[in-house]
Every structure is written in structure tokens, then in C-alpha cells.
Design a protein around this motif. Structure first.
Motif, PDB file in Angstrom:
ATOM      1  N   HIS A   3      67.502  30.122  56.515  1.00 57.49           N
ATOM      2  CA  HIS A   3      66.890  30.037  55.207  1.00 57.49           C
ATOM      3  C   HIS A   3      67.754  30.604  54.318  1.00 57.49           C
ATOM      4  N   LEU A   4      68.125  29.880  53.307  1.00 52.29           N
ATOM      5  CA  LEU A   4      69.253  30.569  52.115  1.00 52.29           C
ATOM      6  C   LEU A   4      68.366  30.488  50.797  1.00 52.29           C
ATOM      7  N   ASP A   5      68.551  31.747  50.185  1.00 49.72           N
ATOM      8  CA  ASP A   5      68.030  31.558  48.744  1.00 49.72           C
ATOM      9  C   ASP A   5      68.825  30.605  47.891  1.00 49.72           C
ATOM     10  N   GLN A   6      68.282  29.591  47.326  1.00 54.82           N
ATOM     11  CA  GLN A   6      68.925  28.541  46.585  1.00 54.82           C
ATOM     12  C   GLN A   6      68.152  28.413  45.333  1.00 54.82           C
ATOM     13  N   GLU A   7      67.447  29.367  44.996  1.00 57.37           N
ATOM     14  CA  GLU A   7      66.541  29.300  43.602  1.00 57.37           C
ATOM     15  C   GLU A   7      67.368  30.346  42.593  1.00 57.37           C
ATOM     16  N   ARG A   8      67.416  31.701  42.985  1.00 61.84           N
ATOM     17  CA  ARG A   8      67.797  32.583  42.111  1.00 61.84           C
ATOM     18  C   ARG A   8      69.481  32.264  41.502  1.00 61.84           C
ATOM     19  N   ASP A   9      69.780  32.565  40.381  1.00 57.07           N
ATOM     20  CA  ASP A   9      71.162  32.589  39.827  1.00 57.07           C
ATOM     21  C   ASP A   9      72.034  33.670  40.556  1.00 57.07           C
ATOM     22  N   ALA A  10      71.404  34.739  40.546  1.00 60.28           N
ATOM     23  CA  ALA A  10      71.974  35.890  41.093  1.00 60.28           C
ATOM     24  C   ALA A  10      71.069  36.341  42.465  1.00 60.28           C
ATOM     25  N   THR A  11      71.590  36.309  43.608  1.00 59.08           N
ATOM     26  CA  THR A  11      70.936  36.636  44.811  1.00 59.08           C
ATOM     27  C   THR A  11      71.110  38.136  45.313  1.00 59.08           C
ATOM     28  N   PRO A  12      69.992  38.716  45.670  1.00 60.02           N
ATOM     29  CA  PRO A  12      70.056  40.204  45.668  1.00 60.02           C
ATOM     30  C   PRO A  12      70.906  40.846  46.802  1.00 60.02           C
ATOM     31  N   GLN A  25      79.759  45.540  44.136  1.00 63.80           N
ATOM     32  CA  GLN A  25      78.710  45.087  43.270  1.00 63.80           C
ATOM     33  C   GLN A  25      78.096  43.759  43.344  1.00 63.80           C
ATOM     34  N   PRO A  26      76.980  43.557  43.335  1.00 59.96           N
ATOM     35  CA  PRO A  26      76.299  42.280  43.373  1.00 59.96           C
ATOM     36  C   PRO A  26      77.029  41.392  42.532  1.00 59.96           C
ATOM     37  N   LEU A  27      77.135  39.942  43.272  1.00 57.78           N
ATOM     38  CA  LEU A  27      77.683  38.958  42.641  1.00 57.78           C
ATOM     39  C   LEU A  27      76.954  38.405  41.511  1.00 57.78           C
ATOM     40  N   ALA A  28      77.632  38.149  40.472  1.00 62.60           N
ATOM     41  CA  ALA A  28      77.039  37.504  39.269  1.00 62.60           C
ATOM     42  C   ALA A  28      76.324  36.191  39.530  1.00 62.60           C
ATOM     43  N   LYS A  29      77.039  35.305  40.489  1.00 60.98           N
ATOM     44  CA  LYS A  29      76.428  34.050  40.740  1.00 60.98           C
ATOM     45  C   LYS A  29      76.430  33.946  42.214  1.00 60.98           C
ATOM     46  N   ASN A  30      75.012  33.406  42.552  1.00 59.33           N
ATOM     47  CA  ASN A  30      74.551  33.212  43.753  1.00 59.33           C
ATOM     48  C   ASN A  30      75.662  32.186  44.674  1.00 59.33           C
ATOM     49  N   PRO A  31      76.240  32.770  45.415  1.00 51.35           N
ATOM     50  CA  PRO A  31      76.903  31.812  46.457  1.00 51.35           C
ATOM     51  C   PRO A  31      76.409  30.830  47.069  1.00 51.35           C
ATOM     52  N   LEU A  32      75.008  31.128  47.390  1.00 51.98           N
ATOM     53  CA  LEU A  32      74.282  30.137  48.311  1.00 51.98           C
ATOM     54  C   LEU A  32      73.773  28.967  47.614  1.00 51.98           C
ATOM     55  N   LYS A  33      73.882  28.799  46.410  1.00 53.11           N
ATOM     56  CA  LYS A  33      73.613  27.747  45.453  1.00 53.11           C
ATOM     57  C   LYS A  33      74.871  26.624  45.587  1.00 53.11           C
ATOM     58  N   ASP A  34      75.854  26.895  46.293  1.00 55.02           N
ATOM     59  CA  ASP A  34      77.010  26.343  46.350  1.00 55.02           C
ATOM     60  C   ASP A  34      76.852  25.380  47.623  1.00 55.02           C
ATOM     61  N   LYS A  35      76.739  24.123  47.822  1.00 50.65           N
ATOM     62  CA  LYS A  35      76.837  23.385  49.348  1.00 50.65           C
ATOM     63  C   LYS A  35      78.021  23.716  50.016  1.00 50.65           C
ATOM     64  N   ARG A  36      79.210  23.853  49.404  1.00 52.12           N
ATOM     65  CA  ARG A  36      80.203  24.174  50.206  1.00 52.12           C
ATOM     66  C   ARG A  36      80.208  25.681  51.040  1.00 52.12           C
ATOM     67  N   TYR A  89      64.752  38.359  50.429  1.00 52.27           N
ATOM     68  CA  TYR A  89      66.214  38.399  50.984  1.00 52.27           C
ATOM     69  C   TYR A  89      66.991  37.007  50.469  1.00 52.27           C
ATOM     70  N   SER A  90      68.191  37.443  50.988  1.00 50.76           N
ATOM     71  CA  SER A  90      69.151  36.131  50.562  1.00 50.76           C
ATOM     72  C   SER A  90      69.333  35.127  51.495  1.00 50.76           C
ATOM     73  N   LEU A  91      69.643  35.534  52.649  1.00 45.53           N
ATOM     74  CA  LEU A  91      69.645  34.791  53.875  1.00 45.53           C
ATOM     75  C   LEU A  91      68.927  35.262  54.882  1.00 45.53           C
ATOM     76  N   MET A  92      68.357  34.645  55.851  1.00 44.70           N
ATOM     77  CA  MET A  92      67.321  34.981  56.693  1.00 44.70           C
ATOM     78  C   MET A  92      67.204  34.015  57.855  1.00 44.70           C
ATOM     79  N   LEU A  93      66.939  34.570  59.327  1.00 45.55           N
ATOM     80  CA  LEU A  93      66.501  33.948  60.244  1.00 45.55           C
ATOM     81  C   LEU A  93      65.219  33.521  60.726  1.00 45.55           C
ATOM     82  N   VAL A  94      64.581  32.669  60.843  1.00 42.26           N
ATOM     83  CA  VAL A  94      63.200  32.088  60.718  1.00 42.26           C
ATOM     84  C   VAL A  94      63.022  31.174  61.624  1.00 42.26           C
ATOM     85  N   GLY A 121      63.565  29.794  51.167  1.00 43.59           N
ATOM     86  CA  GLY A 121      65.048  29.667  50.288  1.00 43.59           C
ATOM     87  C   GLY A 121      64.595  29.082  48.934  1.00 43.59           C
ATOM     88  N   ARG A 122      63.500  28.325  48.841  1.00 43.57           N
ATOM     89  CA  ARG A 122      63.019  27.705  47.735  1.00 43.57           C
ATOM     90  C   ARG A 122      64.044  26.474  47.363  1.00 43.57           C
TER      91      ARG A 122
END
Length: 525
Positions: A268-277, A286-297, A414-419, A451-452
Motif C-alpha cells: 500500500h502506498l500513501d497517495q493522499e498526503r502532499d508530502a509523505t513522511p 531532507q523530506p521531499l516537498a512533494k510526495n512521489p507516490l502520488k505519481d502513477k509513474r 507510513y509511506s509505503l507498507m507491506l500488508v 494508502g487512502r
């Protein structure tokens, strides 16, 4: 906890060969790998909890070992029109305290299910919106706001409690005060993290268990489970680790049962927050300003970076199946078009470049280390695969109790997790509703959508499917909904589990797709 040594396992095997389960004693001990977190059958829609509940509670509709619906507390059910169901209840059923089971208990249960406070994964979607009338104590008339052809299957996961416990808190179930069901066993004790004990319900309406008493021991250490069944300390275990299978198959005192599960292991991938932790810049840390997991690519790149064939071959010795969809082939609503992404590191790197990450980024992946067979090994394998593709990955594994609490609402830590998710209804709407539908506590959707993920097109197809009476048309819609969500990488499928039990050879157990280990179905050979 100290892990058993090979010498200890060998000694256990030798002792086990010489001993035999005394079935005449009518006392059974079961070793289960999943941690049972609550006795409240409505608190957390979680495999180990649902399995233990079936010892004490019945459902209106039961599921057999292949998850086909059969009569439970309901003797029959029929749709009288598109939005009305008539359910005839079984007469003569007694609760464990000797009181009669009637329609009033069902009404109270339906009221309690969405009420349970602080449920991390609710059953509310199964009963939400039902308008129930009771023309007599053994008949229910259920009206639904829209056609609901799958209602009987939904009710197969709702355990019926005694009506007087309609507002009993979860603590009362854990303490045993509210553990009054109609099931084949009566509750006698629960020690969290250790065991659940029970005694046979001699007044049970169905086939009575062979065992006068049973103990379900919570044994999250796979090696300890294997040692216990080899020595005869327990009579049956689930989640057998594949490394132990060759030795067990050679042991005449042990039998093995296997079946492909309806459980999908996935990311599951965090696809809700603009910046993921847990996504960081490689250069600065440093934390990325933009959540890369919101990008389908990026999500597709991570999927293509995974060698599923290698994982199932090397870690599971073939006792798992690479996954491209939500359920194995042959189940209702499975798309034949969803195949596992081919392992292709170069393609993953190209996708990351296209997404604006030519140098990749840093990521932490979380998961449990005691919930699913070999879960920690799978995570340790995936981390380097992501790193080779350019996403420098740290793996963090946690005890299930900690992981489950932190990964789901309200924390979503979490940002990315196995479930993993086992379809409790044996068909595709279960993972679609729980894992991929837009989170909506009022409707009971997205209860385990860690992942919302949210996709209006998928939500619309799912909603239409759940209101479509024609089975073929409904299945077509579920297939379309699955394809929309999976091709959008709402989650990343990894593999379908294979359920493996080991048991003493003088016992039998019918393997189950739902992976439950139920003492009432363990029988002398």
C-alpha cells in the motif's frame, strides 16, 4: 524470544515420531501464527480475530472450506423484490447461557456493528443502511436503499452476539463477560499474546466438535510452531514456513495440508498526503516537498522493480503465486487481463526519470515481521530491488500489533507498507471495498485503505456492481473496477499466499481458502 535451534528441532522431530496425539483425551491444542488482538467479533476485521470468533459465534450465513455460502443461523433467504430480502431463522438455537436465539439478537447485532468505538477496520459496510423489521421471532424482512444482491454474502462475515450485549464495550468481550454466542465452543479464557481457551458447547445446533476442550496458542515464531507440532506439544499449526516442509513431509508422524489462499500480499502506498513522511531527497536527506507516490509513474516503477518470480521461488520454494490482481484465478470477479508486472529494472529507472527523479530518492518501507509467512524476508528482498532501480530503500519491520495500530486510521503513519488481505467473502468486492474504495467511514468503505487511494471511476464501477442483480453483469463490473484500480497502481500486488497446515498424522483437517484454523473441524482420522 529465543528461536529453537536446529538441534532442538531435530530432537523435537525425533520425540514427535515416537509420540502420538491421544484423541481419546478430547483435548486439542492448536498453534496459530497470527496474533489475535481482540475477542470482540466486531472490533477489527482481521483474519486471526475473525477465525477465533468462529469458535464462539455463528453468522446468519456460513462459508464452507471453499468459501461457498451455506445456511448458518439463517435456514433460508430469498429476495422478494429488488430491495427486499426475507430471511428465515433457525429455530431451537440456544446461546451459551441457555437463552433462545431470535430475530431480536440479529437486530441488536446490526445495531452494534457500526457502533463499536475505535474500530481500526470496521464491519460497518456489511450492515449499513439496512432497514430491518421482524414480523415474527424467526423471520427478518430487510429492506435496502438500493438493490443489494450480495447481502447474504456480506452477512457471512457478521457474527451474531446476544442482544443484551448491544452496547457491550470491547473490553467486556476481551474479559469474557460478553462472550456469549451460539457457536460450537464456549469461551473460557483469553491471555493476549498467549492463548485462547474454550470448552465444547454440548447444546450446539450443528455437528458437535470432537474435542471437549481446546486451546489456541498464539505462536508468532514460525520455528517455535514447527518444533511444537513435531514434538506433539500442539496437534496442528498453520502458516508452516516453507523451510520446514521437506523435513515434515519425511516425518511419518506429521501430515501436511495445503491450498491456494484468497489472501493477497501487496504494497500500500500513501497517495493522499502532499508530502509523505518517509520519502527523502537522496543528496540532502531532507523530506521531499512533494510526495512521489502520488505519481502513477513512480508507483509503476516500484512495481516493475520487483522480481515476484524470484520471491516466490527463492523465499517460498514455489508455495506462493506471483500476483497481478486482487484474487487468484477462478474466483468471482477476477480479471483474466491482470497479470503480474514483468521484472524490469531498466524500465523502472526510465519511469523514474520521466517522473522527474533521474537520481531517484530515499524511501523507507514498513511492514510486520510476525503476521504473514516470511513477511520480514520478503521485505528484506524488496528493499534492494527498489535500491537497484534508484529508490534507495530502508526496510523497517515491526511486530504486527505495533504495525497494525500505526499503519491504519487515524494515524496512517507510513509511506509505503507491506500488508495482506484475505477476501472474507471469497470474491473481488471484498478487497475493492476495503482496500481501494475511497475512505468513507459513514458508508463503511475503505476501512483498510491504508494508502487512502481514491479513484472516482473505480468507486462508481464498484457502487454500480454492488447494486447489480444479474450475476454475470455484476461480475463484469467488478472486473472493470479491479482493472481500473490495479492499472492505476492503487496498490501493488505481490503474491497470493498458499495456506499450509501441519498436523499430527492421526488427525484430519480440511484445508480452507480463508486460512482459518478452526478446532471444530480438526477430527481424529
Amino acid at each position: 524470544m529465543n528461536r529453537p535451534t536446529l538441534t532442538a528441532l531435530a530432537l523435537a522431530a525425533a520425540l514427535g515420531f515416537a509420540s502420538a496425539t491421544d484423541v481419546s483425551a478430547q483435548a486439542l491444542t492448536v498453534g496459530v501464527g497470527g496474533n489475535i488482538t481482540s475477542m470482540d467479533p466486531h472490533f477489527h476485521n482481521l483474519g486471526p480475530n475473525n477465525g477465533i470468533a468462529q469458535h464462539f459465534f455463528d453468522r446468519l450465513v456460513h462459508m464452507d472450506e471453499r468459501q461457498r455460502p451455506t445456511p448458518g443461523l439463517a435456514e433460508s433467504w430469498r429476495a422478494t423484490d429488488d430491495t427486499t430480502w426475507e430471511i428465515k431463522l433457525r429455530r431451537g438455537v440456544k446461546f451459551h447461557d441457555g437463552s433462545d436465539f431470535t430475530a431480536a439478537d440479529v437486530v441488536a447485532t446490526f445495531k452494534r456493528v457500526p457502533w463499536v468505538p475505535n474500530s481500526p477496520s470496521s464491519f460497518a459496510a456489511m450492515v449499513r443502511g439496512l432497514d430491518v423489521t421482524v414480523p415474527d421471532p424467526y423471520t427478518l424482512i430487510i429492506k435496502t436503499p438500493a438493490p443489494r444482491p450480495m447481502l447474504p454474502i456480506d452477512l457471512a462475515v457478521v457474527n451474531i452476539v446476544k442482544g443484551s450485549n448491544v452496547e457491550a464495550p470491547t473490553a467486556d468481550f476481551n474479559a469474557g463477560k460478553a462472550m456469549i454466542g451460539t457457536g460450537p465452543f464456549k469461551f473460557t479464557g483469553f491471555v493476549p499474546g498467549d492463548r485462547v481457551t474454550m470448552e465444547r458447547n454440548d447444546a450446539y445446533w450443528g455437528p458437535k466438535p470432537h474435542w471437549a476442550s481446546a486451546t489456541v496458542r498464539i505462536m508468532t515464531n514460525a520455528s517455535a510452531r514447527s518444533a511444537a507440532v513435531l514434538s506433539g506439544d500442539v496437534q496442528i499449526i498453520d502458516q508452516v514456513q516453507t523451510a520446514d516442509l521437506p523435513r515434515m513431509r519425511q516425518n511419518q508422524a506429521i501430515g501436511i495440508e495445503t491450498i491456494t489462499s484468497t489472501r493477497l500480499i501487496y504494497l500500500h502506498l500513501d497517495q493522499e498526503r502532499d508530502a509523505t513522511p518517509f520519502a527523502f531527497d537522496k543528496a540532502t536527506g531532507q523530506p521531499l516537498a512533494k510526495n512521489p507516490l502520488k505519481d502513477k509513474r513512480v508507483r509503476e516503477a516500484l512495481s516493475k522493480a520487483i522480481n515476484r518470480e524470484g520471491i516466490t521461488r527463492q523465499i517460498f520454494d514455489g508455495q506462493a503465486i506471483p500476483a497481478g490482481g486482487l484474487l487468484p484465478d477462478g474466483m468471482y470477479g477476477v480479471s483474466p487481463n491482470l497479470k503480474p508486472d514483468a521484472f524490469n529494472t531498466q524500465a523502472a529507472q526510465a519511469l523514474l526519470r520521466d517522473a522527474g527523479f533521474p537520481n531517484g530518492f530515499k524511501l523507507t518501507i514498513h511492514g510486520p515481521n510476525d503476521r504473514y509467512p516470511e513477511d520480514d524476508k520478503v521485505l528484506q528482498a524488496i528493499g534492494p530491488m527498489f535500491t537497484r532501480a534508484g529508490v534507495e530503500t530502508q526496510v523497517v519491520t515491526l511486530p504486527w500489533a505495533t504495525f497494525a495500530t500505526q499503519s491504519n486510521r487515524p494515524t496512517y503513519a507510513y509511506s509505503l507498507m507491506l500488508v495482506g488481505w484475505g477476501s472474507d467473502t471469497g470474491e473481488t468486492s471484498s478487497p475493492l471495498r476495503a482496500l481501494l474504495a475511497t475512505v468513507n467511514p459513514d458508508a463503511g468503505y475503505g476501512a483498510s485503505n491504508r494508502g487512502r487511494y481514491s479513484n472516482a471511476a473505480m468507486d462508481a464501477l464498484l457502487s454500480k456492481a454492488l447494486q447489480t442483480i444479474d450475476p454475470a453483469a455484476r461480475e463484469k463490473l467488478l472486473i472493470e473496477a479491479s482493472e481500473v484500480a490495479v492499472r492505476d497502481y492503487g496498490l501493488i500486488p505481490l503474491y497470493y499466499a498458499v495456506n499450509i497446515w501441519a498436523l499430527r498424522s492421526n488427525l484430519t483437517y480440511q484445508s480452507r481458502t480463508d486460512e482459518y484454523t478452526l478446532a471444530q473441524f480438526v477430527k481424529p482420522r
